[in-house]
Design a protein around this motif. Structure first.
Motif, PDB file in Angstrom:
ATOM      1  N   MET A 178       0.842  -1.199   0.000  1.00  0.00           N
ATOM      2  CA  MET A 178       0.000   0.000   0.000  1.00  0.00           C
ATOM      3  C   MET A 178       0.878   1.251   0.000  1.00  0.00           C
ATOM      4  SD  MET A 178      -2.821   1.726   0.142  1.00  0.00           S
ATOM      5  CE  MET A 178      -4.093   0.461   0.333  1.00  0.00           C
ATOM      6  N   ILE A 179       0.455   2.249  -0.747  1.00  0.00           N
ATOM      7  CA  ILE A 179       1.114   3.542  -0.755  1.00  0.00           C
ATOM      8  C   ILE A 179       1.234   4.061   0.679  1.00  0.00           C
ATOM      9  CG2 ILE A 179       0.792   5.953  -1.437  1.00  0.00           C
ATOM     10  CD1 ILE A 179      -0.741   4.801  -3.924  1.00  0.00           C
ATOM     11  N   GLY A 180       2.389   4.623   1.020  1.00  0.00           N
ATOM     12  CA  GLY A 180       2.578   5.112   2.389  1.00  0.00           C
ATOM     13  C   GLY A 180       2.231   6.566   2.593  1.00  0.00           C
ATOM     14  N   SER A 181       2.357   7.366   1.517  1.00  0.00           N
ATOM     15  CA  SER A 181       2.063   8.798   1.636  1.00  0.00           C
ATOM     16  C   SER A 181       1.441   9.286   0.337  1.00  0.00           C
ATOM     17  CB  SER A 181       3.340   9.589   1.961  1.00  0.00           C
ATOM     18  OG  SER A 181       4.343   9.337   0.996  1.00  0.00           O
ATOM     19  N   LEU A 182       0.518  10.236   0.464  1.00  0.00           N
ATOM     20  CA  LEU A 182      -0.307  10.656  -0.672  1.00  0.00           C
ATOM     21  C   LEU A 182      -0.464  12.168  -0.684  1.00  0.00           C
ATOM     22  CD1 LEU A 182      -2.342   9.755  -2.985  1.00  0.00           C
ATOM     23  CD2 LEU A 182      -4.104   9.846  -1.211  1.00  0.00           C
ATOM     24  N   LEU A 183      -0.124  12.791  -1.807  1.00  0.00           N
ATOM     25  CA  LEU A 183      -0.426  14.208  -1.996  1.00  0.00           C
ATOM     26  C   LEU A 183      -1.735  14.317  -2.770  1.00  0.00           C
ATOM     27  CD1 LEU A 183       1.840  17.159  -2.860  1.00  0.00           C
ATOM     28  CD2 LEU A 183      -0.155  16.751  -4.291  1.00  0.00           C
ATOM     29  N   ILE A 184      -2.621  15.198  -2.301  1.00  0.00           N
ATOM     30  CA  ILE A 184      -3.925  15.381  -2.939  1.00  0.00           C
ATOM     31  C   ILE A 184      -3.887  16.693  -3.714  1.00  0.00           C
ATOM     32  CG2 ILE A 184      -6.410  15.595  -2.565  1.00  0.00           C
ATOM     33  CD1 ILE A 184      -5.569  14.139   0.255  1.00  0.00           C
ATOM     34  N   ALA A 224      -7.889   6.308   7.307  1.00  0.00           N
ATOM     35  CA  ALA A 224      -8.375   4.994   7.755  1.00  0.00           C
ATOM     36  C   ALA A 224      -7.434   3.871   7.328  1.00  0.00           C
ATOM     37  CB  ALA A 224      -9.776   4.746   7.203  1.00  0.00           C
ATOM     38  N   LEU A 225      -6.710   4.095   6.222  1.00  0.00           N
ATOM     39  CA  LEU A 225      -5.770   3.086   5.730  1.00  0.00           C
ATOM     40  C   LEU A 225      -4.357   3.286   6.274  1.00  0.00           C
ATOM     41  CD1 LEU A 225      -6.895   2.986   1.981  1.00  0.00           C
ATOM     42  CD2 LEU A 225      -7.366   1.270   3.742  1.00  0.00           C
ATOM     43  N   GLY A 226      -4.175   4.319   7.091  1.00  0.00           N
ATOM     44  CA  GLY A 226      -2.853   4.593   7.644  1.00  0.00           C
ATOM     45  C   GLY A 226      -1.910   5.269   6.676  1.00  0.00           C
ATOM     46  N   VAL A 227      -2.454   5.936   5.675  1.00  0.00           N
ATOM     47  CA  VAL A 227      -1.648   6.624   4.661  1.00  0.00           C
ATOM     48  C   VAL A 227      -1.464   8.093   5.070  1.00  0.00           C
ATOM     49  CG1 VAL A 227      -1.525   7.335   2.239  1.00  0.00           C
ATOM     50  CG2 VAL A 227      -2.483   5.092   2.844  1.00  0.00           C
ATOM     51  N   ARG A 228      -0.221   8.571   5.109  1.00  0.00           N
ATOM     52  CA  ARG A 228       0.053   9.977   5.422  1.00  0.00           C
ATOM     53  C   ARG A 228      -0.422  10.852   4.274  1.00  0.00           C
ATOM     54  NH1 ARG A 228       4.323  13.729   4.638  1.00  0.00           N
ATOM     55  NH2 ARG A 228       5.481  12.182   3.413  1.00  0.00           N
ATOM     56  N   THR A 229      -1.053  11.987   4.587  1.00  0.00           N
ATOM     57  CA  THR A 229      -1.611  12.841   3.536  1.00  0.00           C
ATOM     58  C   THR A 229      -0.935  14.209   3.494  1.00  0.00           C
ATOM     59  OG1 THR A 229      -3.364  13.585   5.046  1.00  0.00           O
ATOM     60  CG2 THR A 229      -3.863  11.738   3.562  1.00  0.00           C
ATOM     61  N   VAL A 230      -0.804  14.728   2.282  1.00  0.00           N
ATOM     62  CA  VAL A 230      -0.238  16.058   2.051  1.00  0.00           C
ATOM     63  C   VAL A 230      -1.268  16.867   1.270  1.00  0.00           C
ATOM     64  CG1 VAL A 230       1.615  17.394   1.002  1.00  0.00           C
ATOM     65  CG2 VAL A 230       2.098  15.122   1.976  1.00  0.00           C
ATOM     66  N   ALA A 231      -1.630  18.016   1.791  1.00  0.00           N
ATOM     67  CA  ALA A 231      -2.540  18.922   1.092  1.00  0.00           C
ATOM     68  C   ALA A 231      -1.745  20.002   0.385  1.00  0.00           C
ATOM     69  CB  ALA A 231      -3.517  19.557   2.078  1.00  0.00           C
ATOM     70  N   VAL A 232      -2.327  20.555  -0.668  1.00  0.00           N
ATOM     71  CA  VAL A 232      -1.784  21.756  -1.296  1.00  0.00           C
ATOM     72  C   VAL A 232      -2.851  22.829  -1.190  1.00  0.00           C
ATOM     73  CG1 VAL A 232      -0.207  20.561  -2.849  1.00  0.00           C
ATOM     74  CG2 VAL A 232      -2.568  20.983  -3.581  1.00  0.00           C
ATOM     75  N   TYR A 233      -2.400  24.090  -1.173  1.00  0.00           N
ATOM     76  CA  TYR A 233      -3.379  25.157  -0.997  1.00  0.00           C
ATOM     77  C   TYR A 233      -2.914  26.455  -1.624  1.00  0.00           C
ATOM     78  CZ  TYR A 233      -0.405  26.813   2.858  1.00  0.00           C
ATOM     79  OH  TYR A 233       0.644  27.294   3.607  1.00  0.00           O
ATOM     80  N   SER A 234      -3.891  27.265  -1.992  1.00  0.00           N
ATOM     81  CA  SER A 234      -3.651  28.604  -2.533  1.00  0.00           C
ATOM     82  C   SER A 234      -3.784  29.624  -1.409  1.00  0.00           C
ATOM     83  CB  SER A 234      -4.668  28.906  -3.631  1.00  0.00           C
ATOM     84  OG  SER A 234      -5.962  29.012  -3.051  1.00  0.00           O
ATOM     85  N   ASP A 235      -3.564  30.888  -1.747  1.00  0.00           N
ATOM     86  CA  ASP A 235      -3.728  31.952  -0.748  1.00  0.00           C
ATOM     87  C   ASP A 235      -5.125  31.927  -0.144  1.00  0.00           C
ATOM     88  OD1 ASP A 235      -1.177  32.782  -1.275  1.00  0.00           O
ATOM     89  OD2 ASP A 235      -1.749  34.533  -2.469  1.00  0.00           O
ATOM     90  N   ILE A 242       0.985  26.557  -2.771  1.00  0.00           N
ATOM     91  CA  ILE A 242       1.407  26.410  -4.177  1.00  0.00           C
ATOM     92  C   ILE A 242       1.081  27.623  -5.044  1.00  0.00           C
ATOM     93  CG2 ILE A 242       1.380  23.889  -4.235  1.00  0.00           C
ATOM     94  CD1 ILE A 242      -1.438  24.099  -5.515  1.00  0.00           C
ATOM     95  N   GLY A 243       0.603  28.721  -4.446  1.00  0.00           N
ATOM     96  CA  GLY A 243       0.376  29.885  -5.291  1.00  0.00           C
ATOM     97  C   GLY A 243      -0.760  30.767  -4.832  1.00  0.00           C
ATOM     98  N   SER A 244      -1.038  31.756  -5.645  1.00  0.00           N
ATOM     99  CA  SER A 244      -2.088  32.715  -5.320  1.00  0.00           C
ATOM    100  C   SER A 244      -3.469  32.123  -5.584  1.00  0.00           C
ATOM    101  CB  SER A 244      -1.884  34.010  -6.101  1.00  0.00           C
ATOM    102  OG  SER A 244      -1.808  33.755  -7.483  1.00  0.00           O
ATOM    103  N   ALA A 254       5.841  19.986  -4.854  1.00  0.00           N
ATOM    104  CA  ALA A 254       5.359  19.786  -3.485  1.00  0.00           C
ATOM    105  C   ALA A 254       5.456  18.318  -3.088  1.00  0.00           C
ATOM    106  CB  ALA A 254       3.925  20.283  -3.358  1.00  0.00           C
ATOM    107  N   ALA A 255       5.196  17.420  -4.033  1.00  0.00           N
ATOM    108  CA  ALA A 255       5.312  15.984  -3.744  1.00  0.00           C
ATOM    109  C   ALA A 255       6.765  15.621  -3.439  1.00  0.00           C
ATOM    110  CB  ALA A 255       4.792  15.181  -4.931  1.00  0.00           C
ATOM    111  N   ARG A 256       7.681  16.167  -4.221  1.00  0.00           N
ATOM    112  CA  ARG A 256       9.103  15.888  -3.971  1.00  0.00           C
ATOM    113  C   ARG A 256       9.537  16.455  -2.621  1.00  0.00           C
ATOM    114  NH1 ARG A 256      10.833  17.506 -10.058  1.00  0.00           N
ATOM    115  NH2 ARG A 256      11.033  15.417 -10.955  1.00  0.00           N
ATOM    116  N   GLU A 257       9.086  17.677  -2.351  1.00  0.00           N
ATOM    117  CA  GLU A 257       9.478  18.352  -1.111  1.00  0.00           C
ATOM    118  C   GLU A 257       9.027  17.576   0.125  1.00  0.00           C
ATOM    119  OE1 GLU A 257       7.931  22.336   1.275  1.00  0.00           O
ATOM    120  OE2 GLU A 257       7.991  22.369  -0.919  1.00  0.00           O
TER     121      GLU A 257
END
Length: 615
Positions: A1-7, A23-34, A51-53, A69-72
């Motif tokens: 199973m994937i361990g970390s996920l960017l949405i 619920a699956l124990g996967v770490r999540t990464v959000a991206v967001y604008s201003d 990730i931007g304005s 952002a996924a790489r970071e």
């Protein structure tokens, strides 16, 4: 199973994906604008990257920033949700080239289904039934006219690269074809950079039937039955349900088998939807249901499929993207009950469904049905993105049970001061044709005003609210052998209104209320006491006292140049069968007087100007 996920998305779908990942124990990464710095999906994720304005083209549509952002953050995979970059094959390929797992179909599958004419040809070759029409390379107006004449009117001109209802024209007679073609091409070129079109037979009693399909990297493909998305407004879905009303077992088997065949034709992996158009003039029949297009992503309405199958489609996506086989075989999937979903938008039906933006000072959607949302009370509805507040999903043993559960949940929804389409949705769910399952894509357009919610609360609701708001209001008169009248003047959503609540039971409140919210039929109004120095502007901060409504002046109790004190009565106005006293907003001097006893005035008339007393 994937361990970390960017949405690579925001709002409701981002929160939905986070819920399953957690619920699956996967770490999540959000991206967001201003605009989304304080958004719910940002707070719910384990990590978030700016990730931007605010405009989407400067943030959520910039693929390079999302991959960075996924790489970071060390995210192993990217889930695109729906909308934005979810069906962008070039972005999908960039993700894969960056060594990140793409939670979606192969780019080649997206490209194969991305152009309507190519997809239709592919489906014809695969033996999937397609709507009678023309999708040839010869795009000359004369050839297109001849083909339309041969198909027989009405026909539908559709942009090859179209979507979202753009680049579509219905033509009812041959002499109108040339103008409609030119208009369609202009819109297609402006919207998609491609003015090519195809022509299809226009279905007079159309139903929109779609089938949820799923494939894995082991060449397994299954369907999870159909959804009916026929209740639409301007080609946009309003209420979706599963299964489709009137669908018998034989027709379901034929349509779902065609959907699986369509997915297999493009070696499909992941979640997808095969959309069909049905001629329902004689009910749903397998020989009158034709392929329309494929959506190569998770759909907004996927929760109704989850409800009737008991499966989590986001979990399926993550497992398939991790290389696992499908969680269920076809013979392990079945339908249980009925589900309906309504899309709750921040828009005002009374004002042509214009978006309504602002702060959600009150937001209560209850707990009777599933609520998928990306906002909460106190959040702002932004002008930069789709104005969806939430999706409400009801599941019951029968269609009527699901429909009534959903209508009740919307009826009781409290949302203020942002306006919503909840009242419109309640009216649609209660419409006799929809209730009976007799729905096609033209129902909303035909019914029009019949689906508009009431402009005002019921008299009973107003009386109850007035009694709670002014329990100790002085009586207004005396009637022989009858109780004294209790009536008052209030502001309903900022507009003056007189309410007689004599017959309402007495209410005890701990302290006076500034206002109360009235919720009825999916709509919310604010009722507040009327005050001459209140929000109507009858006593502004600069001392200009305006008439709050049309009426007749029955008393003028000051003269020009007179000294007045804060709260002193200056002018009495009679309107709506009640007297309204306008008072001095502060200590000062009457600098201007434009009122005389017996005079008629209109709303906003300057009656008195008071100059503030200095010192």
């Amino acid at each position: 199973m994937i361990g970390s996920l960017l949405i690579a998305n925001r709002g409701e779908i981002a929160c939905r994906i986070i819920r399953t990942a957690r619920a699956l124990g996967v770490r999540t990464v959000a991206v967001y604008s201003d605009a989304d710095a304080e958004a719910l999906h940002v707070r719910e994720a384990d990590e978030a990257v700016h990730i931007g304005s605010s405009p989407a083209r400067e943030s959520y549509l910039v693929g390079e920033r999302i991959i960075a952002a996924a790489r970071e953050t060390g995210a192993e995979a990217i889930h695109p949700g729906y909308g934005f970059l979810s069906e962008n094959a070039d972005f999908a390929q960039s993700v894969i080239d960056a060594g990140v797992v793409w939670v979606g179909p192969r780019p080649a599958s997206v490209r194969a289904m991305g152009l309507k004419d190519a997809a239709k040809k592919l489906m014809q070759e695969a033996g999937v039934p397609t709507t009678p029409g023309y999708l040839g390379d010869d795009q000359s107006p004369d050839r297109l006219q001849r083909e339309a004449d041969a198909i027989g009117y009405p026909v539908l001109i559709k942009a090859v690269a179209g979507g979202g209802g753009k680049g579509m024209r219905r033509v009812d007679q041959s002499e109108d074809f040339a103008d409609a073609l030119a208009s369609c091409r202009r819109e297609a070129a402006a919207s998609f950079g491609d003015d090519r079109v195809l022509i299809e037979k226009y279905i007079l009693s159309p139903r929109h039937i779609e089938v949820q399909v799923f494939g894995d990297s082991h060449r397994n493909v299954v369907h999870l039955f159909e959804r009916d998305c026929s209740l639409q407004r301007r080609h946009q879905k309003v209420i979706e349900e599963a299964p489709a009303p009137g669908m018998d077992a034989a027709t379901r088997e034929a349509v779902c088998a065609a959907a699986v065949k369509a997915a297999q034709a493009v070696d499909y992996v992941g979640a997808g939807t095969i959309e069909f158009i049905a001629d329902a003039s004689e009910g749903l029949r397998a020989d009158r249901i034709w392929f329309m297009e494929m959506n190569t992503r998770l759909q907004v309405e996927h929760p109704v499929t989850e409800a009737i199958t008991g499966q989590d489609l986001v979990e399926w996506q993550l497992r398939v993207a991790s290389g696992e086989p499908l969680p269920r075989r076809q013979d392990q999937l079945s339908i249980t009950g009925w589900a309906m979903e309504a899309r709750l938008y921040a828009e005002d039906p009374v004002r042509g469904f214009l978006p309504s933006i602002g702060r959600l000072d009150a937001l209560d959607l209850g707990e009777a049905v599933r609520v998928d949302t990306g906002v909460e009370q106190g959040a702002e509805i932004s002008p930069f993105y789709d104005p969806m507040i939430a999706k409400l999903i009801a599941h019951g043993d029968t269609r009527d049970e699901a429909r009534e559960l959903l209508a009740d949940a919307l009826d009781e929804a409290v949302i203020w001061p942002v306006r919503t389409n909840a009242g419109f949705l309640v009216e649609a769910l209660d419409h006799p044709d929809f209730a009976a399952g007799n729905v096609d894509t033209g129902l909303i357009a035909r019914e029009g005003e019949a689906l508009m919610p009431p402009a005002l609360p019921s008299e009973e609701a107003l009386i109850e609210a007035a009694a709670a708001l002014a329990p100790d209001l002085p009586v207004a008169g005396f009637r022989l052998n009858a109780p004294a009248r209790r009536e008052g003047r209030f502001l309903l959503a900022g507009e003056p209104i007189a309410i007689d609540f004599t017959d309402a039971p007495l209410v005890e409140v701990a302290e006076p209320l500034d206002s109360v919210l009235i919720t009825e039929g999916g709509q919310t109004w604010e009722l507040a006491p009327f005050r001459a120095t209140g929000a109507t502007g009858s006593a502004a901060a600069d001392g200009a006292i305006l008439s709050p409504m049309p009426g007749r002046i029955i008393a003028v109790e000051i003269v020009a140049g007179a000294a007045v004190v804060k709260g002193q009565r200056l002018v009495t106005l009679e309107a709506m069968k009640m007297e309204h006293s306008l008072v001095a907003p502060f200590d000062g001097t009457v600098a201007e007087l434009n009122a005389e006893t017996g005079g008629q005035v209109t709303e906003g008339t300057l009656l008195v100007k008071v100059e503030r007393q200095e010192g």
